[in-house]
Structures are given as structure tokens and as C-alpha cells.
Motif scaffolding. Structure first.
Motif, PDB file in Angstrom:
ATOM      1  N   LYS A   4       0.835  -1.204   0.000  1.00 40.12           N
ATOM      2  CA  LYS A   4       0.000   0.000   0.000  1.00 40.12           C
ATOM      3  C   LYS A   4       0.870   1.254   0.000  1.00 40.12           C
ATOM      4  CE  LYS A   4      -3.885   2.286   0.371  1.00 40.12           C
ATOM      5  NZ  LYS A   4      -4.718   2.495  -0.793  1.00 40.12           N
ATOM      6  N   THR A  53      -6.662   7.387  -7.785  1.00 37.61           N
ATOM      7  CA  THR A  53      -7.812   6.623  -7.289  1.00 37.61           C
ATOM      8  C   THR A  53      -7.361   5.243  -6.822  1.00 37.61           C
ATOM      9  OG1 THR A  53      -9.318   7.815  -8.762  1.00 37.61           O
ATOM     10  CG2 THR A  53     -10.099   5.719  -7.894  1.00 37.61           C
ATOM     11  N   THR A  54      -6.524   4.581  -7.613  1.00 33.14           N
ATOM     12  CA  THR A  54      -5.998   3.259  -7.240  1.00 33.14           C
ATOM     13  C   THR A  54      -5.241   3.327  -5.918  1.00 33.14           C
ATOM     14  OG1 THR A  54      -5.866   2.570  -9.554  1.00 33.14           O
ATOM     15  CG2 THR A  54      -4.497   1.361  -7.981  1.00 33.14           C
ATOM     16  N   GLY A  56      -5.934   5.265  -3.593  1.00 33.54           N
ATOM     17  CA  GLY A  56      -6.873   5.632  -2.537  1.00 33.54           C
ATOM     18  C   GLY A  56      -6.765   7.086  -2.114  1.00 33.54           C
ATOM     19  N   SER A  59     -11.205   9.946  -4.621  1.00 33.20           N
ATOM     20  CA  SER A  59     -12.320   9.138  -5.096  1.00 33.20           C
ATOM     21  C   SER A  59     -12.953   9.896  -6.252  1.00 33.20           C
ATOM     22  CB  SER A  59     -13.334   8.878  -3.982  1.00 33.20           C
ATOM     23  OG  SER A  59     -13.839  10.098  -3.478  1.00 33.20           O
ATOM     24  N   GLU A  72      -9.162  12.222  -0.641  1.00 38.40           N
ATOM     25  CA  GLU A  72      -9.389  11.288   0.467  1.00 38.40           C
ATOM     26  C   GLU A  72      -8.185  11.375   1.402  1.00 38.40           C
ATOM     27  OE1 GLU A  72     -12.141   9.800   1.019  1.00 38.40           O
ATOM     28  OE2 GLU A  72     -13.125  10.081  -0.914  1.00 38.40           O
ATOM     29  N   ALA A  75      -6.349   8.504   3.369  1.00 38.31           N
ATOM     30  CA  ALA A  75      -5.548   7.507   2.652  1.00 38.31           C
ATOM     31  C   ALA A  75      -4.058   7.719   2.862  1.00 38.31           C
ATOM     32  CB  ALA A  75      -5.876   7.546   1.168  1.00 38.31           C
TER      33      ALA A  75
END
Length: 106
Positions: A4, A53-54, A56, A59, A72, A75
Motif C-alpha cells: 500500500k 484513485t488506485t 486511494g 475518489s 481522500e 488515505a
């Protein structure tokens, strides 16, 4: 967690994507408004938005015919916590270090 973080830092590595995130700090924006200040195609901006977006970091939501982007901020929490661990080291005073080196080389 490592994967991540890799995705988040990879997304943040590009200056266009960082600029997009800075724009979204102000408010949600339509994709066309996000693309406006950049001298690249709408398709290129869409790819950048896909990466964000991938990761996070944003959005995207379709409202009527318009696709909107929203930051976001949660994230980035993992990345922020990871980076804060390095903040526990004292910053290097480069001027003092340079002065020290000058005295040692005399």
C-alpha cells in the motif's frame, strides 16, 4: 502495508499528481476543471486520476454527466505515520557542519 505504501508513494512521485492533490485540497472538482490548468490531454489527466484513485488518495463519483474528484486525506495516514518515524532524528545543521569541516581542513 508495504505494498500500500509503495502504491501511495508511487502516486505521489509525479509532480502532476501532486499538483492535482493540492488543487483538491480546496474543494471537490469536476475532471474537466482538474485538467484545465495542465498542458496535457484530458486522457492524460484521466490516467493520472486513475493512479490517484488506485492509491486511494482520491475518489471519483459521477453526478449526472459530470465526473467529480474528491480528496481522500485519510488515505495518506499510513504514509504519514511511516514518514513521522524519520522525524524523530534531529535535523542536520548544514551551516554548522560546513563550519566544522572548514576548521578540520585547515
Amino acid at each position: 502495508m508495504t505494498q500500500k505504501l509503495d502504491i501511495i508513494f508511487s502516486a505521489l512521485a509525479d509532480p502532476t499528481r501532486r499538483a492535482i492533490l493540492a488543487m483538491l485540497l480546496e474543494d471537490d472538482m469536476a475532471v474537466t476543471d482538474v485538467a484545465e490548468p495542465f498542458e496535457v490531454s484530458l486522457a492524460a489527466i484521466s490516467k493520472h486520476l486513475g493512479v490517484l484513485t488506485t492509491a486511494g488518495l482520491i475518489s471519483q463519483e459521477k453526478r449526472g454527466r459530470v465526473k467529480w474528484c474528491k480528496l481522500e486525506p485519510d488515505a495518506m495516514r499510513e504514509a504519514s505515520v511511516w514518514m513521522q518515524a524519520f522525524g524523530q532524528m534531529d535535523a542536520i545543521d548544514l551551516d554548522a557542519f560546513e563550519a566544522f569541516l572548514a576548521t578540520q581542513l585547515k
